[in-house]
Write an enzyme that holds these catalytic residues in place. Structure first.
Site, short mmCIF file in Angstrom:
data_model
loop_
_atom_site.label_atom_id
_atom_site.label_comp_id
_atom_site.label_asym_id
_atom_site.label_seq_id
_atom_site.Cartn_x
_atom_site.Cartn_y
_atom_site.Cartn_z
N ALA A 263 43.86 70.66 65.74
CA ALA A 263 43.47 71.74 66.65
C ALA A 263 44.64 72.70 66.81
CB ALA A 263 43.07 71.16 68.00
N CYS A 271 40.46 83.36 52.53
CA CYS A 271 39.28 82.63 52.03
C CYS A 271 38.30 82.22 53.13
CB CYS A 271 39.73 81.40 51.26
SG CYS A 271 40.81 81.82 49.87
C1 UGA Z 1 40.87 77.20 51.33
C2 UGA Z 1 40.26 75.86 50.89
O1 UGA Z 1 40.91 74.79 51.56
C3 UGA Z 1 40.42 75.68 49.36
O2 UGA Z 1 39.79 74.48 48.94
C4 UGA Z 1 39.76 76.87 48.67
O3 UGA Z 1 39.90 76.80 47.25
C5 UGA Z 1 40.43 78.16 49.15
O4 UGA Z 1 40.27 78.27 50.58
C6 UGA Z 1 39.76 79.32 48.48
O5 UGA Z 1 38.58 79.58 48.78
O6 UGA Z 1 40.33 79.90 47.56
P1 UGA Z 1 43.38 78.03 51.80
O7 UGA Z 1 42.80 79.35 52.18
O8 UGA Z 1 44.59 77.97 50.93
O9 UGA Z 1 42.27 77.13 51.05
O10 UGA Z 1 43.76 77.34 53.17
P2 UGA Z 1 43.44 75.97 53.92
O11 UGA Z 1 44.41 74.94 53.56
O12 UGA Z 1 41.99 75.64 53.77
O13 UGA Z 1 43.72 76.41 55.42
C7 UGA Z 1 42.94 77.47 56.02
C8 UGA Z 1 43.35 77.70 57.44
O14 UGA Z 1 42.91 76.61 58.26
C9 UGA Z 1 44.83 77.86 57.70
O15 UGA Z 1 45.02 78.98 58.54
C10 UGA Z 1 45.22 76.57 58.39
O16 UGA Z 1 46.30 76.73 59.26
C11 UGA Z 1 43.94 76.24 59.14
N1 UGA Z 1 43.78 74.80 59.46
C12 UGA Z 1 43.71 73.88 58.47
C13 UGA Z 1 43.70 74.41 60.79
O17 UGA Z 1 43.75 75.24 61.71
N2 UGA Z 1 43.54 73.09 61.08
C14 UGA Z 1 43.46 72.14 60.12
O18 UGA Z 1 43.30 70.95 60.46
C15 UGA Z 1 43.55 72.54 58.79
#
Ligand code: UGA
Length: 446
Positions: A263, A271
């Site tokens: 959280a 993305c």
């Molecule tokens: C995301 C997907 O995870 C990939 O599988 C996908 O290929 C990619 O988009 C895409 O469509 O190209 P990404 O955008 O690199 O990847 O980032 P994530 O690791 O998914 O994180 C996204 C956001 O969620 C970040 O701002 C992160 O801080 C947030 N987050 C993540 C949370 O707030 N809480 C969590 O528990 C996990």
């Protein structure tokens, strides 16, 4: 003979894919319409920060000492058409200005530019994230424009790599999904991915619409998981519960799992936010909008987090930002990236600045991009510099560097030892033991 590969669009997805294909042993030609990008890549330099990518590139770029020479770059469509047996389209599909829908103009123009140069049998493989139905339309367009006619075939092969882990995710994907219209297309893609398949990556073969939907469904699920835990954080705040403990406890259930249950100030980046919106827009066009109305809620829970963090900070400095110094640790949308697109951290920093706070931002890799987007914010070269005289320190992107900060040292710089953890990633005990007031979203005051 091994197929020759082109990669169209050398942004963060394409540059990684091109280098990874060379690593897998193929001859690769990367194409981009931006000459500056091509020049940099040809010199073994990556125009963005992605751990391990520059090293991988330098192992293969032609002309680089000790490199395999399997990787070259061009801006010529003609050269790409002549060179490639398989063409991967990796251009971006941003959100349309002022609309939820996805902007397909880069994908469309890549197909329009490449197809007239396909004089012999070729497989064009879409990797960009597109609205369902695009592949069918593009396959028809390809057959129409390519001199090779129906021998210029289309396949769809969505990409699941995460920023910060792009090299690892490309070379060792946890699954490979291909939407194909023929056995020969499947065979060619099995050849391309022979190495990861041999390592055990599942290879899932589907039709076009399913392959397109797998990608948007996966990102929607991830976004939903994050917003779920953030909704629980709101309830925890109202009921004096602890969302970090709650996430830990429900995560032990294997059906739920612990990942993506952190959280905080929510998801951002290039993305997740735009993909759920484009998915809603496309479902509406298909008459299936009801199926995805829950994504509206996922989006609004997520956006609410940013405003909530601002209120949390305002309360911490006594109810008004006027005359208050706020240190912001983190500008990128996630750690191990220099990407500030739709970054929750910068959004919060910007709002506080607009409400009269004196904001100073520090980020290990995102400073240049942040400055370009928000030139009016203050920037400092280190976390300690950013914290000078601060009335509150906001931890908004969970870089390892911030977890390793010495709270006692930072405490000497600030005016008030008040830390707000927007990512639930710091150790509360450590900070409290050093005399700080530690507060985090969704957790009790203590
Ligand atoms: C995301 C997907 O995870 C990939 O599988 C996908 O290929 C990619 O988009 C895409 O469509 O190209 P990404 O955008 O690199 O990847 O980032 P994530 O690791 O998914 O994180 C996204 C956001 O969620 C970040 O701002 C992160 O801080 C947030 N987050 C993540 C949370 O707030 N809480 C969590 O528990 C996990």
């Amino acid at each position: 003979m091994a197929p020759k590969i082109t990669v169209i669009g050398t942004g963060y997805l394409g540059a990684t894919h091109a280098a990874a294909m060379a690593e897998l042993g193929f001859d690769v030609l990367g194409l981009d319409i931006v000459p500056e990008k091509i020049e940099m890549l040809a010199q073994g330099r990556v125009p963005l920060y992605e751990p391990g990518l520059e090293e991988l590139l330098r192992r293969h770029v032609a002309g680089f000492e000790g490199a395999s020479g399997r990787l070259r770059f061009t801006t010529s469509w003609e050269e790409a058409g002549e060179f490639g047996d398989i063409h991967f389209v990796c251009v971006n599909t941003p959100q349309k200005h002022g609309e939820y829908a996805c902007d397909m103009s880069y994908v469309d123009s890549a197909f329009e530019s490449l197809a007239p140069h396909l004089h012999r049998p070729a497989l064009v493989v879409g990797k960009s994230t597109v609205p369902v139905g695009s592949a069918e339309r593009l396959a028809a367009r390809l057959a129409e424009l390519a001199p090779a006619g129906a021998e210029a075939e289309l396949a769809w092969n969505p990409e699941f790599l995460r920023e910060g882990f792009a090299v690892q995710d490309t070379l060792h994907p946890d699954r490979i999904v291909v939407g194909v219209a023929s056995d020969s297309a499947e065979r060619r893609l099995r050849e391309v991915y022979a190495q990861p398949i041999a390592e055990g990556s599942p290879f899932v073969v589907t039709d076009f619409p399913t392959a397109e939907l797998v990608k948007t469904a996966a990102n929607s699920f991830l976004a939903t998981k994050i917003s779920f835990i953030n909704a629980m954080a709101e309830v925890c705040e109202a009921a004096d519960g602890d969302v970090a403990k709650l996430a830990e406890a429900i995560g032990h259930d294997e059906r739920i799992g612990r990942k993506f249950l952190r959280a905080g100030i929510g998801f951002g980046g290039g993305c997740l936010p735009k993909d759920i919106r484009a998915f809603m827009a496309r479902a509406g066009e298909l008459g299936a909008d009801q199926a995805l109305t829950f994504l509206r809620e996922v989006d609004s829970i997520n956006m609410r987090r940013r405003g909530h963090m601002v209120e949390f900070a305002r309360e911490a400095v006594g109810g008004s930002f006027l005359g208050k110094r706020i240190a912001v640790l983190g500008a990128t949308f996630k750690p191990d990236s220099d990407d500030v697109r739709d970054s929750p951290a910068l959004n919060v920093a910007g709002q506080i600045h607009l409400q009269g706070g004196q904001v100073t931002v520090y980020d290990p890799k995102g400073m240049d991009n942040a400055r370009a987007l928000f030139p009016t914010l203050g920037y400092a070269p280190t976390a300690v510099d950013a914290a000078q005289g601060a009335h509150a320190v906001l931890h908004l992107t969970e870089w390892r560097e911030f977890r390793e900060l010495d709270p006692a040292e930072l405490g000497k710089a600030v005016s008030e030892p008040f830390i707000l953890d927007g990512r639930n990633a710091l150790d509360p005990e450590l900070w409290r033991a050093a005399g700080w007031t530690y507060r985090a979203l969704g957790r009790p005051r203590a």
